[in-house]
Design an enzyme around this catalytic site. Structure first.
Site, PDB file in Angstrom:
ATOM      1  N   ASN A   1       0.862  -1.178   0.000  1.00 40.02           N
ATOM      2  CA  ASN A   1       0.000   0.000   0.000  1.00 40.02           C
ATOM      3  C   ASN A   1       0.898   1.227   0.000  1.00 40.02           C
ATOM      4  O   ASN A   1       1.515   1.557   1.011  1.00 40.02           O
ATOM      5  CB  ASN A   1      -0.908  -0.020   1.237  1.00 40.02           C
ATOM      6  CG  ASN A   1      -1.784   1.210   1.339  1.00 40.02           C
ATOM      7  OD1 ASN A   1      -1.997   1.919   0.361  1.00 40.02           O
ATOM      8  ND2 ASN A   1      -2.293   1.466   2.535  1.00 40.02           N
ATOM      9  N   TRP A   2       0.976   1.895  -1.140  1.00 41.00           N
ATOM     10  CA  TRP A   2       1.881   3.038  -1.269  1.00 41.00           C
ATOM     11  C   TRP A   2       1.368   4.282  -0.548  1.00 41.00           C
ATOM     12  O   TRP A   2       2.110   5.223  -0.349  1.00 41.00           O
ATOM     13  CB  TRP A   2       2.114   3.344  -2.748  1.00 41.00           C
ATOM     14  CG  TRP A   2       3.135   2.449  -3.389  1.00 41.00           C
ATOM     15  CD1 TRP A   2       3.632   1.287  -2.871  1.00 41.00           C
ATOM     16  CD2 TRP A   2       3.766   2.637  -4.653  1.00 41.00           C
ATOM     17  NE1 TRP A   2       4.544   0.724  -3.735  1.00 41.00           N
ATOM     18  CE2 TRP A   2       4.644   1.537  -4.848  1.00 41.00           C
ATOM     19  CE3 TRP A   2       3.676   3.592  -5.650  1.00 41.00           C
ATOM     20  CZ2 TRP A   2       5.429   1.403  -5.994  1.00 41.00           C
ATOM     21  CZ3 TRP A   2       4.449   3.464  -6.787  1.00 41.00           C
ATOM     22  CH2 TRP A   2       5.328   2.384  -6.955  1.00 41.00           C
ATOM     23  N   LYS A   3       0.097   4.303  -0.201  1.00 38.76           N
ATOM     24  CA  LYS A   3      -0.503   5.457   0.473  1.00 38.76           C
ATOM     25  C   LYS A   3      -0.292   6.724  -0.384  1.00 38.76           C
ATOM     26  O   LYS A   3      -0.338   6.650  -1.598  1.00 38.76           O
ATOM     27  CB  LYS A   3       0.043   5.586   1.898  1.00 38.76           C
ATOM     28  CG  LYS A   3      -0.123   4.292   2.706  1.00 38.76           C
ATOM     29  CD  LYS A   3       0.269   4.438   4.143  1.00 38.76           C
ATOM     30  CE  LYS A   3       0.117   3.114   4.875  1.00 38.76           C
ATOM     31  NZ  LYS A   3       0.404   3.240   6.321  1.00 38.76           N
TER      32      LYS A   3
ATOM     33  N   HIS B   1      -9.277   1.412   5.648  1.00 39.21           N
ATOM     34  CA  HIS B   1      -7.952   1.481   6.263  1.00 39.21           C
ATOM     35  C   HIS B   1      -8.017   2.345   7.524  1.00 39.21           C
ATOM     36  O   HIS B   1      -8.769   3.317   7.593  1.00 39.21           O
ATOM     37  CB  HIS B   1      -6.954   2.064   5.261  1.00 39.21           C
ATOM     38  CG  HIS B   1      -5.522   1.926   5.674  1.00 39.21           C
ATOM     39  ND1 HIS B   1      -4.943   2.772   6.593  1.00 39.21           N
ATOM     40  CD2 HIS B   1      -4.566   1.039   5.304  1.00 39.21           C
ATOM     41  CE1 HIS B   1      -3.676   2.415   6.764  1.00 39.21           C
ATOM     42  NE2 HIS B   1      -3.426   1.366   6.004  1.00 39.21           N
TER      43      HIS B   1
ATOM     44  N   GLU C   1      -6.200   4.575   8.673  1.00 42.58           N
ATOM     45  CA  GLU C   1      -5.931   6.000   8.478  1.00 42.58           C
ATOM     46  C   GLU C   1      -7.170   6.729   7.954  1.00 42.58           C
ATOM     47  O   GLU C   1      -7.426   7.876   8.320  1.00 42.58           O
ATOM     48  CB  GLU C   1      -4.751   6.169   7.523  1.00 42.58           C
ATOM     49  CG  GLU C   1      -3.442   5.694   8.138  1.00 42.58           C
ATOM     50  CD  GLU C   1      -2.357   5.406   7.137  1.00 42.58           C
ATOM     51  OE1 GLU C   1      -1.261   4.998   7.580  1.00 42.58           O
ATOM     52  OE2 GLU C   1      -2.582   5.564   5.919  1.00 42.58           O
TER      53      GLU C   1
ATOM     54  N   GLU D   1      -5.219  -4.520  11.309  1.00 42.15           N
ATOM     55  CA  GLU D   1      -4.244  -3.490  11.660  1.00 42.15           C
ATOM     56  C   GLU D   1      -4.302  -3.220  13.172  1.00 42.15           C
ATOM     57  O   GLU D   1      -5.319  -2.704  13.653  1.00 42.15           O
ATOM     58  CB  GLU D   1      -4.563  -2.185  10.938  1.00 42.15           C
ATOM     59  CG  GLU D   1      -4.562  -2.241   9.429  1.00 42.15           C
ATOM     60  CD  GLU D   1      -4.909  -0.874   8.865  1.00 42.15           C
ATOM     61  OE1 GLU D   1      -3.981  -0.159   8.473  1.00 42.15           O
ATOM     62  OE2 GLU D   1      -6.110  -0.512   8.852  1.00 42.15           O
TER      63      GLU D   1
ATOM     64  N   GLY E   1       3.104   3.930  16.077  1.00 42.23           N
ATOM     65  CA  GLY E   1       3.674   5.140  16.663  1.00 42.23           C
ATOM     66  C   GLY E   1       3.653   5.195  18.170  1.00 42.23           C
ATOM     67  O   GLY E   1       3.872   6.257  18.765  1.00 42.23           O
TER      68      GLY E   1
ATOM     69  N   SER F   1       3.100  -2.900  10.534  1.00 37.18           N
ATOM     70  CA  SER F   1       4.525  -2.605  10.314  1.00 37.18           C
ATOM     71  C   SER F   1       5.323  -3.852   9.958  1.00 37.18           C
ATOM     72  O   SER F   1       6.339  -4.165  10.594  1.00 37.18           O
ATOM     73  CB  SER F   1       5.132  -1.926  11.550  1.00 37.18           C
ATOM     74  OG  SER F   1       4.475  -0.713  11.816  1.00 37.18           O
TER      75      SER F   1
ATOM     76  N   GLY G   1       2.950  -1.343   4.333  1.00 37.37           N
ATOM     77  CA  GLY G   1       2.972   0.081   4.047  1.00 37.37           C
ATOM     78  C   GLY G   1       4.327   0.540   3.549  1.00 37.37           C
ATOM     79  O   GLY G   1       4.700   0.345   2.395  1.00 37.37           O
TER      80      GLY G   1
END
Length: 247
Positions: free
Chosen positions: A10-12, A96, A98, A165, A171, A210, A231
């Site tokens: 997934n290049w985002k 997703h 995000e 996910e 983070g 990740s 990602g």
């Protein structure tokens, strides 16, 4: 490994047409993958057409990173599933973490998009996962179960993939253990079987926390892990290749 696996990048919001110069290496990686291992890239909407053209005669699948729930209309700046399909995409990622967080997407939104994608001929990867506060409150499995129930439409399970996910690990410095991953993937499998019966056994459940070269082999051997949603490590073939090889 004996079971089928999907490694999806997934290049985002990364990549321009200049970056497609390296797509041949990704396609070669897909062509060399062992039987039962599929490779896919979800790229920004601006790159879907060119990426699909460049990989047309290879085993690499190209997809979108989202779609609108309407086929057309007054939705400035949005891209429909039909448009993605017309550009050459074969799948799209939906729900997703995000987008759920940044765009406020609900389970109902994801469900509507999934139905639109399926109607347009796209396969779907639907993402689910709990936040740090939800995990710490002990509600992780119920949260994910609710997301599955609300986001996944009744459909041909051959066209459905789930990606888990662990939002709580993004983070935060916290890292899921293999036991953490197994517990959630087993829970998702049980929910799929309860919903779809025997067909739920064959739905791939990707891990999307990740994944990189250093942890791919361990994660891909965890119970009910059927691949990875990758990602940052999917942006270069040098980082992506070890993950495909681990599958």
């Amino acid at each position: 490994m004996a079971k089928n696996m999907l490694i999806a990048g997934n290049w985002k919001m990364n990549g321009t047409h200049a970056d497609l110069a390296g797509l041949g290496a990704f396609a070669g990686l897909a062509d060399r993958a062992r039987d039962g291992v599929s490779v896919a890239l979800a790229v920004p909407h601006t790159l879907v057409f060119s990426a699909a053209q460049l990989s047309a005669d290879t085993s690499l699948s190209i997809g979108g990173e989202d779609c609108h729930h309407k086929e057309s209309g007054a939705h400035t700046g949005c891209v429909s599933a039909a448009m993605l399909r017309d550009a050459g995409a074969s799948f799209t990622i939906l729900g997703h973490s995000e987008r759920r967080a940044d765009q406020g997407e609900s389970d109902a939104d994801v469900h509507a998009k999934a139905e639109a994608a399926l109607a347009a001929g796209l396969d779907i990867i639907i993402c689910v996962g709990e936040t740090e506060s939800e995990r710490d409150a002990g509600t992780a499995q119920s949260v994910v179960g609710t997301q599955l129930a609300g986001s996944v439409p009744d459909c041909d399970t051959a066209r459905l993939t789930i990606a888990y996910e662990p939002v709580w690990a993004i983070g935060t410095g916290r890292t899921p253990t293999p036991d953490d991953v197994a517990a959630m993937h087993d829970h998702i499998r049980a929910a799929l079987v309860s919903r779809f019966g025997e067909a739920g056994e064959s739905v791939l459940i990707l891990y999307g926390g990740s994944v990189k070269a250093a942890n791919a082999e361990e994660l891909l051997h965890v119970s009910n892990v059927g691949g990875a949603l990758v990602g940052g490590a999917s942006l270069t073939v040098a980082d992506f290749a070890p993950i495909v090889e681990a599958a």
